[in-house]
Scaffold this motif. Sequence first.
Motif: not given
Length: 516
Positions: A42-70
């Motif tokens: 589940l953690l693995f799929f969340i990483i992939i999900y956040v990676k995808k969302k960071s390029k669309s829905t989360y695009r205003k948020k830094p990509f690395i920052k999202n993964l770091f917080i995760l």
Amino acid sequence: MFDFFNKRIFIIFIFPLILGGITVLSFQPFNLFFINFLSLPLLFFIIIYVKKKSKSTYRKKPFIKNLFILGSSFGFGFFFFGIFWIANSLTFEPTFKILIPFSLFLIPLFLSLFFSLPIALIGNFCEKNLSSIILISLAFSSSDFIRSKILTGFPWNIWSYSLSWSIESLQILKIIGIFSFNFFIITIFFLPALFFFKNKFKYYLIPIFIALTFSNYFYGSYKINSLKKYPSEKINFKIVSAKIDMANFKDEEDVASKLIKYSEPNKKVKTIFIWPEGVFIDVNFYKNKKVKELFKKNFSENHLIIFGANTSKKILSQDKYFNSMIVSNNNLQFVSKYDKKKLVPFGEFLPFEPIFNSLGLKKITAGYVSFSSGKGKSLLEFEFNKKKINILALICYEIIFPDLVEKNNKYNFLINISEDAWFGKSIGPHQHFAKAIFRSIESSVFTLRAANMGVSAFISPEGKILKNLQPNEMGNIELSLPILKKDEKQIKKDLIFLSVLITFIIIFLILRKFKI
């Protein structure tokens, strides 16, 4: 309501924290190891999900920052629920209670870096394929290795320990070491993610890994059940636990009386008694006439007593203090002594001691001045019943360090003494004991563990618990054990792990090139 589960705050904060927390159930005393087959995929799929969302829905948020917080959220949950019992050690003196929030929140937050940094580094490369499973397994196992070595090291609850209940699975530790084994275990825990990949190779890979897992189990079962020719020479040991309240350790005579009572010494039977860590906190305890009289009255020349105590000696005109393991005769004369090397930060010594002392703080254990780290061999060397005995001495949390077992080759027994009252009535004593099972297998000798308020036990070289006392049990357990001669040269297990890492980095690069 369902919109909440799609929100960023749930995806990278709350859900990973829950996943990290429930993984603690895979360790002692729960042993629900199968939870990791759920939490890590589940953690693995969340990483992939956040990676995808960071390029669309989360695009205003830094990509690395999202993964770091995760990663921080997962790591905080993992360490908060896994080592919350550390705070219990701060409840024994009012001075330390102000530090409880620090131990509960800042320590897990710092340790969460060992998840957040790897996830931030490899998150962008994670995709639904086998190469990504290998990549994240490499990242997590490397992180565990670094955590075990950096600063003073803290190899607590690395993923391998979730299999402490299955000694059949652990026999391979003697060959490859715990960190290589940890890499394979992490990979296996991530494998269920393969079921959800659109990749034909999964139909070949999953059976292969299952076959390897069962092969390792059957190999371990064979090693455990195969007939062993032990030497005929034996030594009789008694492990003693009196469950003494820590507030009562200042009364040396009372402590000695209780431990002798539960030792039930028979003056005619040649026996080595093993008491827990720190039973005497005054460095001059051996000068106490009443304690010496108790030893002389109850023990005989047929006896040796191994126990923990605070000791001191002058080094360059300065008094140095040590947490020691002592071999004593019936006259309370030291036959051999080992001074603890791996000290607990804040528990046994204060980093930047002058600064903390100026704030009115000291180390948590008894005494004001920090303990010094011992030098020289980690062996207790002495003669008993005309036999030369070498014992690998590990005090308290030294048992969690695999390298201490590997660095010392020539010993007949491994003895671990501990004071687990610091953990309170928590999962801490059970997690601590699990490490002794691993060290016994790695060392290939009998392990004898004496703990006050913890699990005391005789453990076979295969990790089997032969006799034990639970944290709430008082008394003694007794066994006659053969004198095993461990003097073979060992291959450095860290080198094996580094070889495994390099090999699988190459495999990862090949698989990634072919998009597998």
